[in-house]
Every structure is written in C-alpha cells, then in structure tokens.
Enzyme design. Structure first.
Site, PDB file in Angstrom:
ATOM      1  N   GLU A   5       0.799  -1.229   0.000  1.00 17.01           N
ATOM      2  CA  GLU A   5       0.000   0.000   0.000  1.00 17.01           C
ATOM      3  C   GLU A   5       0.830   1.276   0.000  1.00 17.01           C
ATOM      4  O   GLU A   5       0.421   2.288  -0.583  1.00 17.01           O
ATOM      5  CB  GLU A   5      -0.958   0.018   1.199  1.00 17.01           C
ATOM      6  CG  GLU A   5      -2.155  -0.922   1.055  1.00 17.01           C
ATOM      7  CD  GLU A   5      -1.815  -2.387   1.294  1.00 17.01           C
ATOM      8  OE1 GLU A   5      -0.683  -2.661   1.729  1.00 17.01           O
ATOM      9  OE2 GLU A   5      -2.667  -3.246   1.039  1.00 17.01           O
ATOM     10  N   HIS A  13     -11.684  -5.970   8.976  1.00 17.75           N
ATOM     11  CA  HIS A  13     -12.416  -5.725   7.725  1.00 17.75           C
ATOM     12  C   HIS A  13     -13.634  -4.848   7.989  1.00 17.75           C
ATOM     13  O   HIS A  13     -14.625  -4.934   7.285  1.00 17.75           O
ATOM     14  CB  HIS A  13     -12.843  -7.030   7.053  1.00 17.75           C
ATOM     15  CG  HIS A  13     -11.699  -7.796   6.455  1.00 17.75           C
ATOM     16  ND1 HIS A  13     -10.867  -8.586   7.193  1.00 17.75           N
ATOM     17  CD2 HIS A  13     -11.232  -7.862   5.179  1.00 17.75           C
ATOM     18  CE1 HIS A  13      -9.949  -9.129   6.420  1.00 17.75           C
ATOM     19  NE2 HIS A  13     -10.135  -8.703   5.174  1.00 17.75           N
TER      20      HIS A  13
END
Ligand SMILES: Cc1ncc(C[n+]2csc(CCOP(=O)(O)OP(=O)(O)O)c2C)c(N)n1
Ligand SMILES: [Mg+2]
Lengths: 327, 349
Positions: A60, A129
C-alpha cells in the site's frame, strides 16, 4: 431514471471520467482482471487496457507514493485501498506527504488524486475488515474527505472528486455497496464537494449523519413521525470541509441535535460538530448536544452478538431521538 | 582506473573510469569547459556550505545538513542529467550541490537557510531547500527518509504513460535504503521496467549508526538483482566516474529499465549542525576520509590536465568567496515571510 446500487454508481462514475479524460487511471490490488474485490472496476481492463488499469503488487505504501508521483506529473490517479483496514501502511504517503504537498511547496505542487477506500462494518468483518477510518483523515488539513450514503450522491461526488485538482479521500461504506439502491439519472451530473444535503426536512430535532448510518437515521425519523416528532436529517456527504452552515441553520430551527456515526465516539466527527454547535448555536439549544456513536473499542468484533452490540441501528437511533424529544 | 569498464547489467557491477574517451581525454559528451564550469560550481557550493555552518554557530541559521564530501557525486550526476536534458530529480536534505548546480542562486540558498522571504522551495515553510523547485525540475517534499522513492517511481510511470523521455533520478542515503518504502519502490520499478534511477549516496552512516549495524552486506547495489534492476557501485568521490556511470544509467533507464547506482562517498561533517560526531567516530577517521576531498582532487585533476592553472584556481576561490559574501548580505537583508501568507496554498482553487 434507473435504479442502481452504490457500487454500480461508483463504477459508472469512474468509467465515465476515464472515457472523458485520458489522464485518469486506476491502480490497486486486484483491480485488473478481477475487477476489484468489490467489482468496482469490473470490465475496466478490457475497456481501458493495462496501462490505465494497473494491478499493483500487494504494497500500500507504494500504491499511494506511486499515485502521488504520477499526480505530480499531471496524471489523475485513482488508487484503491482494498479495505480501509489496510490503509495504515500508506499513511506516510497520504498524510505525511500528499496532504502536505501543496502547502509544503508553497503552491508549486498539485495533487489531483482520489483515494478510494471501502470502509465500515456490519458485514461480519471483525477487527480488520470493518474499520471506520474517517476521523483520522477528518483531522488532517490539506485533505478533503467525502463519504456518500446514496448511489446518486456517490456518483455525482466521485465525478467531482476526479475532476478536482486536490487530494480527496473518498470513503465508500462497503455494506452500502449492494444494500443501498437508488435512482440515478441517465444524463451527466456532478455534485459539488462540500455542501451537505438535508435528506428530510423537520422542525423538532436535527439528526446529523453520513454513510450507511444515514439510512438508519432516515428510518428512525420515519418511526418518530408516527409519534408526532418531526425530525430533520442532515446528510453530511462531505466530512471535510464540513458544511457548518447547514448544521447550524438546522439547529437554530429545531433547537436539538443528535449526531450519529459508526466510528468511535471519542475524537470522532461528532465531537467536532458538538463543539461547533456549542460555539455557534448555544442560545438556540433546547437540549444537550447528543451523540450516538460506536463505543470506544477497536472496531466492531466478529461475533454477531458483539457486532450488533457495537453498531448503532434504527432502533437505537429512534430511542436516542425519543429521549432527546422528551428533554 | 585499471579495472575494465562495466556499465549497468542485471547484476551488480563496479564502475570505473572509462577507457572509451574522446580525443580530449574526456568522457563522451563533455568538454574541458564543462569541467571548468563544474569545478567552479563545486568551489561555490563548498564555500557556501562552510559559510552556512558558521552562520549556524552565529545563531543565524537554525539547522543545516552539509554536503561536504558528497559534492563529486551530486555534481557529477547533475552534469549527466543536465547534458541529457530530460531528467527530473527527487533529492534529499543533503543535496545542496545538486540544487545549486541545477540553478539555485547563492542568494536564494541563503534566504532559504535563514528562513527568509524568497526561498524558492517553500518560502520559509519548511526546513531549508525542502518543498519543490519546479523551475529546476526538483521535488523534495519531506524529511521522511525514503519517502521520495515511490514518488519518483510514480513520476517515471507518468513519463511512460504520457509518452515522454523523462528519466526520474531519486537521491537517498544508505540509512534510507533500510526503509520498507525503498523495497516497495524498487520492486514496482522492476516489475514495470520504469525509467528511474535510484541513486544512493552511501556515506556509511545514518547519523551515528554505521553501515555494519544497518545491513549485513557491503554493497547496497547487490540488492538490485533481487528487484530485477541493474546495480552499479561507483566511486562517488570522483566526479568523472560519477558522470559516466550516471550518463550510462540514464540511457539504460530509458531503454531497458531502472538502475540502482550506489555512490561510495564520505560525509566530512557531523550529520547536521545539531550533531556531534565525536560521540561516535574517531577524529582520525575524519582526517583520513578528508584525504580524498573532492574539491582538492578535482582541483589537482584540473591542473594536471592543463584545464586550469594555479592562478585560475585561486581566482575561482576568491570569486566564490565574494559571491557568497554578497549572498550572505542579501540573505540578512531579506524580510521574513509575512504571517498573513500562512494560510496560502492549502488547496488549488
Ligand atoms: C523516517 C525517518 N526516520 C528518522 C528520521 C531522522 N533522521 C534524519 S536523517 C537520518 C539518517 C539518515 O541517514 P542516511 O539515509 O544514510 O542519509 P545521510 O544523512 O547519511 O546522508 C535520520 C535517522 C527521518 N528523517 N525520517
Ligand atoms: Mg548515510
């Protein structure tokens, strides 16, 4: 007007902008052949080719740094963070670098980039999540932070974000992707970054929210209307810059405010709104500035009972409104 | 100078002064006048660097990182970039010589170090010479070491997408080579064979931490192979070798893909004006490394080659001092940035 889902709105906003402007491109994990894990870029590889639909390595920090470098050279990258929970490795590039680029170069650098981040819970995502990351970005000068709640807003705001010459954090509530459907016009439109939207007019209580929670607020307002409590629902849409004017005007009218978000209570967007209302509408208040937010634990847990206990929902909003109405 | 030439390859190689020289004895693409010009720039940078350090002790410059010992690398690579014409640079805080050679005036340098109005990088918002100097194709956004690497890779990706010839060169230290972003940047550049050069100024220290505590290897360039890059070790104290290696790296980057250039060089001064290097390195070490002072060795080379005589060398030094005196005065006289500008340029309208 066609009825579409939030994810379809997101997809069609990007698709239209990529057709319109060849400097727009997407990059991220699995955005190519797979079309993104939520299918937001489904079909893009075939239409726009490998050079504009880039499947990146699973890293990322580089997704963000590379997007930033390309933006410096005049491209309009749309990096996708697969889940908000995985944005942290890229925070150096986002907050440390990109958000400061224009200021730190005294106006020489521009960052025409939209960082798309699926966030939020209620999908049994557990601690990694489900995260609500909005208050972190909300704190940062140099960022614009958008979080639409409906397909109409998602499409119009995303198109504006892509055309904006500044860095935009575009937060998409992942539970809303398929759950929330709504009418979207066939013809071209955009929605400006900044202004909130009064989704329901009312005179007794103001409720301010954004993202998926907006829908719980609208449902609760409907319930309360059967009890003769007239609730006004303000959908922030853009969190930063905050549309203070609409909030204050609404509170001046109703005298009461409830702020609802899924993000943790402490230091959340609601805390800032509470401070602003106390500062700018003090004499108009008829009750305590109230907040219904996620409790201060690290995101909603996985087990159904725990997840439900964490999340605000329509019933919880309704009882908070009843309490405030009676004050 | 006895080793054979070895340019970028898919494994680490050592670069040495080229045997392929032109009639003048100089490497491809440069003339004696270029070297005279760059010798002047080197003397100018050294003079201003020393002056800045002194002004810190006088309380006029809050912080400075010295480029002393790094000049041959910074100038040799810039000479290559300048001759090529299509390079864009991502520098770091020790790159004063790169920035000056790229066109920054001594007066601008002084204003920047003193936090005065007229600093082209950020107009006094950031540490000296940090921000951007787009007129001279340089971005150096932050103090976070290695943060420029992924940005340079993204810039190279944009060059590819826009179909132009720009090669990105990103400068960083041996310390920065340990950052995770360095790995991510090189990996992505390798996957896409982007036109980018990773130019490591290996002075063997990250502040006080010596190379042996930073990594288990001697040559950082060896890592290139793991990313599918070309890796080259260069004597970063020799401006000609640096020029040649960078020139070759630029054409390699453009035609075949990224290069990791490891410049072996020395940091003559403490890490910054706030550091005291006596705490961690013996004085003899500094005396030793100063034996290879690039200003002296380049001066000797210039006289040996007959490009300059001693009188001219002395004159260049005098001119540099005069120029820096004037720049210092201009810096001192310059106004401070107006507080009303503090909110400018947060967003583009
Ligand atoms: C991410 C980060 N951590 C720590 C620092 C503090 N710091 C500034 S320079 C430096 C050492 C850098 O060494 P190197 O990369 O070898 O460059 P050199 O100063 O030797 O040229 C450190 C630890 C920083 N700027 N950024
Ligand atoms: Mg070092």
């Amino acid at each position: 007007m066609a009825v579409i889902s939030v994810i379809e709105a997101v997809r069609s906003a990007m698709q239209e902008e990529m057709r319109r402007d060849s400097s727009v491109f997407v990059l991220g994990e699995d955005v190519g052949k797979r079309g993104g894990v939520f299918l937001s870029t489904q079909g893009f590889l075939d239409e726009f080719g490998e050079s504009r639909v880039i499947d990146t390595p699973l890293a990322e920090a580089s997704i963000m740094g590379i997007a930033l470098g390309a933006a410096f050279k005049g491209m309009r990258p749309i990096p996708e963070v697969q889940f908000s929970d995985f944005v942290w490795p890229s925070i150096n590039q986002l907050v440390g670098e990109a958000a400061r680029a224009r200021y730190g170069s005294n106006g020489q650098l521009t960052v025409p980039m939209v960082v798309r981040i699926p966030y939020g819970g209620g999908i049994r995502g557990g601690l990694y999540h489900s995260q609500n990351v909005e208050s972190f970005f909300f704190h940062v000068p140099g960022l614009k932070v958008v979080s639409p709640g409906t397909p109409y807003d998602a499409k119009g705001l995303l198109k504006s974000a892509i055309r904006d010459d500044n860095l935009i954090i575009f937060l998409e509530h992942k539970k809303s992707y398929r759950l929330v459907r709504g009418e979207v016009p066939e013809e071209e439109y955009t929605i400006p970054i900044g202004p909130s939207d009064v989704k329901r007019q009312g005179s007794n209580i103001t409720v301010v929210s954004y993202g998926l929670m907006l829908h719980h607020c609208l449902e609760a307002a409907e319930l309360l209307s059967q009890e003769d409590v007239d609730v006004e629902v303000v959908d922030l849409r853009t969190l930063r810059p905050l549309d203070t004017e609409t909030i204050i005007n609404s509170v001046k009218k109703t005298g009461k405010i409830l702020i609802v978000h899924e993000d943790n209570l402490t230091g959340g967007v609601g805390a800032e709104i509470a401070a602003i209302v106390a500062d700018q509408a003090f004499e108009y208040l008829d009750g305590p500035i109230s907040r219904l937010c996620g409790p201060d634990i690290p995101t909603m847990p996985f087990a159904q009972s725990l997840e439900e206990a964490y999340l605000p929902n329509t019933d919880k909003v309704a009882s908070a409104l009843r309490e405030l109405a009676q004050y | 100078m006895t080793q054979p030439r070895s340019g970028p390859k898919n494994r680490s190689a050592r670069s040495s002064r080229s045997s392929k020289t032109s009639d003048t004895g100089l490497p491809r693409g440069i003339t004696a006048d270029d070297l005279i010009d760059y010798y002047k720039r080197m003397v100018l940078v050294r003079t201003i660097d020393e002056r800045i350090w002194m002004m810190n002790r006088q309380g006029k410059v809050p912080i400075a990182a010295s480029s002393q010992g790094h000049e041959a690398t910074q100038l040799g690579s810039l000479l290559a970039a300048e001759k090529d014409g299509d390079c864009f640079l991502f520098t770091y805080y020790r790159d004063l010589a790169v920035k000056m050679a790229a066109g920054l005036t001594p007066s601008q340098v002084m204003k920047s170090f003193m936090g005065k109005e007229g600093d082209p990088y950020s107009n006094g918002r950031q540490f000296p010479l940090q921000g951007a100097d787009l007129d001279h194709k340089i971005i150096q956004l932050s103090n976070v070491v290695a943060a420029g690497l992924t940005q340079a890779v993204g810039y190279a990706l944009a060059s590819r997408m826009q179909g132009d010839d720009t090669v990105s060169i990103v400068y960083f230290g041996d310390g920065a080579s340990s950052q995770g972003e360095t790995h991510e940047a090189m990996n992505f550049a390798g996957v896409h064979k982007l036109p980018v050069i990773f130019l490591c100024e290996n002075n063997h220290y990250a502040i006080s931490v010596p190379q042996k505590s930073q990594m288990a290897i001697t040559d950082i360039a060896n890592r290139a192979e793991g990313y599918g890059l070309a890796g080259v070790v260069v004597d970063g104290m020799d401006i000609i070798q640096v020029y040649e290696a960078t020139r070759e790296a630029i054409s390699h980057a453009r035609s075949q893909g990224p290069v990791l250039l490891e410049m072996k060089l020395e940091r003559f001064m403490p890490h910054t004006t706030d550091d005291d290097d006596k705490r961690y390195r013996p004085a003899e070490e500094v005396d030793n490394i100063r034996q290879r002072d690039p200003v002296i060795t380049m001066g000797q080379y210039m006289t040996e080659q007959g490009f300059l005589n001693q009188e001219q060398i002395d004159e260049i030094s005098k001119e540099a001092t005069a120029a820096i005196n004037q720049a210092t005065d201009e810096g001192e006289e310059a106004p401070l940035p107006d507080p009303s500008t503090m909110f400018d340029h947060l967003f583009k309208d």
